[in-house]
Design an enzyme around this catalytic site. Structure first.
Site, PDB file in Angstrom:
ATOM      1  N   ASP A  45       0.844  -1.205   0.000  1.00  0.00           N
ATOM      2  CA  ASP A  45       0.000   0.000   0.000  1.00  0.00           C
ATOM      3  C   ASP A  45       0.881   1.259   0.000  1.00  0.00           C
ATOM      4  O   ASP A  45       0.364   2.382  -0.100  1.00  0.00           O
ATOM      5  CB  ASP A  45      -1.014  -0.008   1.156  1.00  0.00           C
ATOM      6  CG  ASP A  45      -0.366  -0.006   2.526  1.00  0.00           C
ATOM      7  OD1 ASP A  45       0.883  -0.074   2.612  1.00  0.00           O
ATOM      8  OD2 ASP A  45      -1.108   0.067   3.535  1.00  0.00           O
ATOM      9  N   SER A  46       2.199   1.070   0.036  1.00  0.00           N
ATOM     10  CA  SER A  46       3.127   2.186  -0.193  1.00  0.00           C
ATOM     11  C   SER A  46       2.882   2.817  -1.559  1.00  0.00           C
ATOM     12  O   SER A  46       3.359   3.925  -1.832  1.00  0.00           O
ATOM     13  CB  SER A  46       4.587   1.708  -0.091  1.00  0.00           C
ATOM     14  OG  SER A  46       4.780   0.568  -0.914  1.00  0.00           O
ATOM     15  N   ASP A  84      -1.108  -6.417  -0.269  1.00  0.00           N
ATOM     16  CA  ASP A  84      -1.105  -5.710   1.024  1.00  0.00           C
ATOM     17  C   ASP A  84      -2.531  -5.248   1.339  1.00  0.00           C
ATOM     18  O   ASP A  84      -3.134  -4.500   0.550  1.00  0.00           O
ATOM     19  CB  ASP A  84      -0.180  -4.491   0.878  1.00  0.00           C
ATOM     20  CG  ASP A  84       0.430  -4.059   2.189  1.00  0.00           C
ATOM     21  OD1 ASP A  84       0.216  -4.732   3.216  1.00  0.00           O
ATOM     22  OD2 ASP A  84       1.149  -3.033   2.174  1.00  0.00           O
ATOM     23  N   LYS A 114      -0.742  -9.508   3.183  1.00  0.00           N
ATOM     24  CA  LYS A 114      -0.006  -8.956   4.339  1.00  0.00           C
ATOM     25  C   LYS A 114      -0.946  -8.007   5.070  1.00  0.00           C
ATOM     26  O   LYS A 114      -1.730  -7.297   4.439  1.00  0.00           O
ATOM     27  CB  LYS A 114       1.243  -8.199   3.874  1.00  0.00           C
ATOM     28  CG  LYS A 114       2.000  -7.546   5.041  1.00  0.00           C
ATOM     29  CD  LYS A 114       3.331  -6.963   4.629  1.00  0.00           C
ATOM     30  CE  LYS A 114       3.246  -5.564   4.035  1.00  0.00           C
ATOM     31  NZ  LYS A 114       2.654  -4.551   4.930  1.00  0.00           N
ATOM     32  N   GLU A 116      -1.083  -5.385   8.869  1.00  0.00           N
ATOM     33  CA  GLU A 116      -0.293  -4.760   9.937  1.00  0.00           C
ATOM     34  C   GLU A 116      -0.923  -5.020  11.306  1.00  0.00           C
ATOM     35  O   GLU A 116      -2.158  -4.984  11.441  1.00  0.00           O
ATOM     36  CB  GLU A 116      -0.200  -3.245   9.687  1.00  0.00           C
ATOM     37  CG  GLU A 116       0.530  -2.914   8.397  1.00  0.00           C
ATOM     38  CD  GLU A 116       0.618  -1.402   8.141  1.00  0.00           C
ATOM     39  OE1 GLU A 116       0.295  -0.608   9.040  1.00  0.00           O
ATOM     40  OE2 GLU A 116       1.023  -1.041   7.021  1.00  0.00           O
ATOM     41  N   GLU A 183       9.526  -3.703  10.749  1.00  0.00           N
ATOM     42  CA  GLU A 183       9.879  -2.392  10.170  1.00  0.00           C
ATOM     43  C   GLU A 183      10.391  -1.444  11.250  1.00  0.00           C
ATOM     44  O   GLU A 183       9.748  -1.283  12.310  1.00  0.00           O
ATOM     45  CB  GLU A 183       8.658  -1.782   9.463  1.00  0.00           C
ATOM     46  CG  GLU A 183       8.979  -0.405   8.865  1.00  0.00           C
ATOM     47  CD  GLU A 183       7.986   0.094   7.834  1.00  0.00           C
ATOM     48  OE1 GLU A 183       7.091  -0.658   7.426  1.00  0.00           O
ATOM     49  OE2 GLU A 183       8.133   1.265   7.433  1.00  0.00           O
TER      50      GLU A 183
HETATM   51  O1  KIV Z   1       3.522  -1.085   1.709  1.00  0.00           O
HETATM   52  C1  KIV Z   1       4.699  -1.483   1.671  1.00  0.00           C
HETATM   53  O2  KIV Z   1       5.425  -1.292   0.703  1.00  0.00           O
HETATM   54  C2  KIV Z   1       5.205  -2.179   2.844  1.00  0.00           C
HETATM   55  C3  KIV Z   1       6.670  -2.489   2.896  1.00  0.00           C
HETATM   56  C4  KIV Z   1       7.414  -1.277   3.221  1.00  0.00           C
HETATM   57  C5  KIV Z   1       6.982  -3.607   3.823  1.00  0.00           C
HETATM   58  O3  KIV Z   1       4.464  -2.478   3.743  1.00  0.00           O
END
Ligand code: KIV
Length: 266
Positions: A45-46, A84, A114, A116, A183
């Site tokens: 989600d970056s 994510d 993934k 959090e 992280e």
């Molecule tokens: O969203 C993302 O790119 C991430 C990585 C930095 C692990 O969560």
């Protein structure tokens, strides 16, 4: 190259071989990462920051994540594709979490998701895993909690914070996650977690002793320069090169030297 599976990642940890993970968000970047032999592609989600230009990951939606994950899956031959889960796609209820996690596999071709959070997300991870969906955890600095954490800060610096992250790591593993991202934590804490964990740890700003390393592709390539965290190593300066190429094109058109005969039909 056969598809990487979560079993290959366990094997790498058992053999003390490092795991590599990078983000990708579209067809060309996924092809580059895949063809370079990276084990895992994270459709992170970056992308909110490095593709959409927003200032946090919070506005990113499920539909946007599915769109990018679908494109990345199409481009990927061998890497494991992890989608994510965006903010509020799994925090609202266990049912929402399982349904949204399932959409990454069913509609977008991901092989895992993934999310959090540690202790507070253990029940959510357990339910998603029970539905047959592999889950990668993410603890330490969790960007979706940026406001609760008071900013993007290194986590686990004092004893109480360290104990919390150790408990998070145990909770994520006990809930059935197949790996966990650490992280922005002190290297010594990441080392302790990595040695104790039976699942692979993948670090970003967590020192050299994790079982694997992840970076945001646009940081590594020098395509994103709004800010550069201390843990980023820039392996190229593609923004500078792209800017020069585009300026050269403009100059050639302005001066009439493009298109030449070579680029024209007679
Ligand atoms: O969203 C993302 O790119 C991430 C990585 C930095 C692990 O969560």
């Amino acid at each position: 190259m056969p598809k990487t599976t979560i079993l290959d990642l366990y094997k790498k940890k058992a053999e003390a071989k490092k795991i590599t993970m990078l983000t990708a968000y579209d067809y060309p970047t996924a092809q580059i990462v895949d063809q370079a032999g990276i084990d895992v592609i994270l459709v992170g989600d970056s992308l909110g920051m490095v593709v959409q230009g927003v200032t946090s990951t919070l506005p990113v939606t499920m539909e946007e994540m599915l769109y990018h994950t679908k494109i990345v899956s199409r481009a990927t031959q061998s890497a494991l594709v992890v989608g994510d889960m965006p903010f509020l796609s799994y925090q609202t209820s266990i049912e929402d979490a399982v349904r949204n996690a399932g959409r990454f596999l069913k509609e977008a071709g991901a092989e895992a998701v993934k999310l959090e959070g540690g202790v507070q997300m253990a029940d959510v991870i357990r339910a998603i895993v029970a539905a047959g969906i592999p889950v990668m955890g993410h603890i330490g600095l969790t960007p979706q909690y940026v406001h609760a954490l008071g900013g993007y800060k290194v986590q686990g610096k004092d004893e109480a914070a360290r104990e919390k992250i150790l408990a998070d790591a145990r909770a994520v593993q006990d809930a059935g996650a197949f790996s966990v991202v650490l992280e922005a934590t002190p290297s010594s804490l990441a080392k302790e977690i990595s040695e104790a964990a039976t699942i692979p740890t993948i670090g970003i700003g967590a020192g050299p002793d994790c079982d694997g390393q992840v970076l945001v592709l646009h940081d590594l390539l020098g395509l994103f320069d709004r800010f550069t965290p201390k843990f980023v190593k820039q392996y190229a300066r593609l923004k500078d090169q792209a800017l020069k190429a585009v300026k050269d094109f403009k100059q050639d058109v302005d001066s009439g030297s493009f298109p030449s005969k070579e680029h024209s039909f007679q």
